[in-house]
Design an enzyme around this catalytic site. Structure first.
Site, PDB file in Angstrom:
ATOM      1  N   ASN A  26     -11.403   6.892   1.759  1.00 16.01           N
ATOM      2  CA  ASN A  26     -10.108   6.270   1.498  1.00 16.01           C
ATOM      3  C   ASN A  26      -9.148   7.288   0.900  1.00 16.01           C
ATOM      4  O   ASN A  26      -8.644   8.153   1.590  1.00 16.01           O
ATOM      5  CB  ASN A  26     -10.305   5.057   0.578  1.00 16.01           C
ATOM      6  N   GLU A  80       0.829  -1.204   0.000  1.00 15.72           N
ATOM      7  CA  GLU A  80       0.000   0.000   0.000  1.00 15.72           C
ATOM      8  C   GLU A  80       0.865   1.256   0.000  1.00 15.72           C
ATOM      9  O   GLU A  80       2.074   1.202   0.266  1.00 15.72           O
ATOM     10  CB  GLU A  80      -0.896   0.024   1.249  1.00 15.72           C
ATOM     11  N   GLU A 104      -4.896  -5.737   9.765  1.00 19.88           N
ATOM     12  CA  GLU A 104      -4.233  -4.494   9.352  1.00 19.88           C
ATOM     13  C   GLU A 104      -4.189  -3.469  10.483  1.00 19.88           C
ATOM     14  O   GLU A 104      -4.082  -2.274  10.245  1.00 19.88           O
ATOM     15  CB  GLU A 104      -4.948  -3.883   8.142  1.00 19.88           C
ATOM     16  N   ASP A 118      -9.825   2.811  -4.483  1.00 19.53           N
ATOM     17  CA  ASP A 118      -8.930   2.982  -3.343  1.00 19.53           C
ATOM     18  C   ASP A 118      -8.358   4.391  -3.444  1.00 19.53           C
ATOM     19  O   ASP A 118      -9.090   5.356  -3.361  1.00 19.53           O
ATOM     20  CB  ASP A 118      -7.838   1.899  -3.325  1.00 19.53           C
ATOM     21  N   ASN A 163      -6.216   6.603   7.026  1.00 17.60           N
ATOM     22  CA  ASN A 163      -5.948   5.786   5.847  1.00 17.60           C
ATOM     23  C   ASN A 163      -5.061   6.468   4.823  1.00 17.60           C
ATOM     24  O   ASN A 163      -4.105   5.879   4.333  1.00 17.60           O
ATOM     25  CB  ASN A 163      -7.281   5.390   5.204  1.00 17.60           C
TER      26      ASN A 163
END
Length: 308
Positions: free
Chosen positions: A184, A39, A150, A232, A126
């Site tokens: 997000n 990520e 996570e 995302d 995030n």
């Protein structure tokens, strides 16, 4: 050339072709494969390296552009997700496990930027973006407290999933947008007059107008809905096109009017994209266990906020 991927690009509108969005490399380059869930890549121009997150392994990794070497940047790292740079080139990181947003100083020490709103702990920050006035804006869904994969499973103290702004002068954490199911990725338009926020649960991207004070938002209408994949994070190129990580849908490219004009078809599940490299024309893609890159003719917007 050997290893070409003939179906790497999918043109859905002629603007994807005329805008040279599919020019450049004809194959993805694998920079690293060994994450549990990759990520949040961010390119650091001053050091010519990239930092990205391997969330379940609780670490930040570092790829050196000059040598190709990969090493651990920090571990443990608070189950980090998205990162960005501020105007001084310092790393801003959303730590899902620690439920906070931090800044890595030039000497390597870590400062906390935000960890509470009105006395209550944040859910699990995030993604973050820094505005040219130095303010830090971040999304706060519940992904990091939903399970222990996570982050750390816990109940939300706030009871909502919002977007916040951290004042650069006094550090106040202020609610700027709500009504999300799973906020997000977020990114300012190149002129900073609009803020785009993806909602991975509602599966659309909302767009807000930034007030004259530079600190408040209005609007929030849907800019684009995702029919193939799940949104995302999101990034702009310098022509005003929006590029979105769309999980199983690859990387989506949207014209400024909201039309989906093309896709980059990436193996696996695309969690995050970021422009970087010396000319900002290298697209870094975090997908499943892998970090890819793609040298393009498209140029991303500046990595650091520009003072206005």
């Amino acid at each position: 050339m050997p290893g070409d991927q003939p179906h790497l690009y999918e043109t859905l509108d002629e603007r994807f072709r005329t805008g040279r969005c599919q020019a450049g490399d004809s194959r993805l380059e694998t920079l690293y494969d060994g994450c549990r869930w990759a990520e949040g890549p961010v390119y650091v121009p001053a050091g010519r390296y990239l930092v990205w997150s391997d969330i379940p392994n609780d670490r930040l990794l570092r790829w050196d552009e000059t040598t190709g070497a990969v090493g651990v940047f920090r571990s443990p790292a608070g189950y980090p997700n998205g990162s960005t740079l501020d105007g001084q080139g310092r790393l801003i990181t959303c730590e899902q496990g620690n439920r906070r947003v931090t800044r890595t100083e030039h000497d390597g020490s870590v400062s906390v930027i935000a960890e509470r709103f009105r006395g209550k702990r944040l859910n699990s920050p995030n993604d973050a973006v820094v505005k040219s006035d130095g303010s830090v804006w971040f999304s706060d869904p519940e992904f990091g407290i939903a399970t222990d994969y996570e982050g750390h499973r816990a109940e939300s103290e706030i009871g909502a999933r919002n977007v916040y702004r951290v004042d650069p002068t006094n550090g106040e954490v202020r609610l700027v947008a709500d009504g999300f199911q799973g906020p997000n990725g977020l990114v300012f338009s190149p002129d900073e007059r609009r803020l785009y926020v993806s909602d991975s649960v509602a599966n659309h991207i909302r767009v807000f107008d930034v007030g004259e004070d530079g600190a408040t938002l209005s609007g929030g209408e849907v800019f684009a809905a995702c029919a193939n994949g799940n949104f995302d994070n999101i990034r702009f190129d310098d022509q005003g096109r929006l590029w979105a990580a769309a999980m199983a849908g690859g990387v989506h490219c949207y014209d400024p009017d909201g039309t989906l004009i093309g896709r980059i078809l990436v193996p696996g599940t695309v969690a995050n994209v970021r422009f970087g490299g010396a000319r900002r024309n290298r697209l870094f893609i975090a997908a499943d266990t892998t970090l890819y890159s793609l040298m393009m003719s498209v140029t991303g917007t500046p990595a650091l906020p520009v003072s206005r």
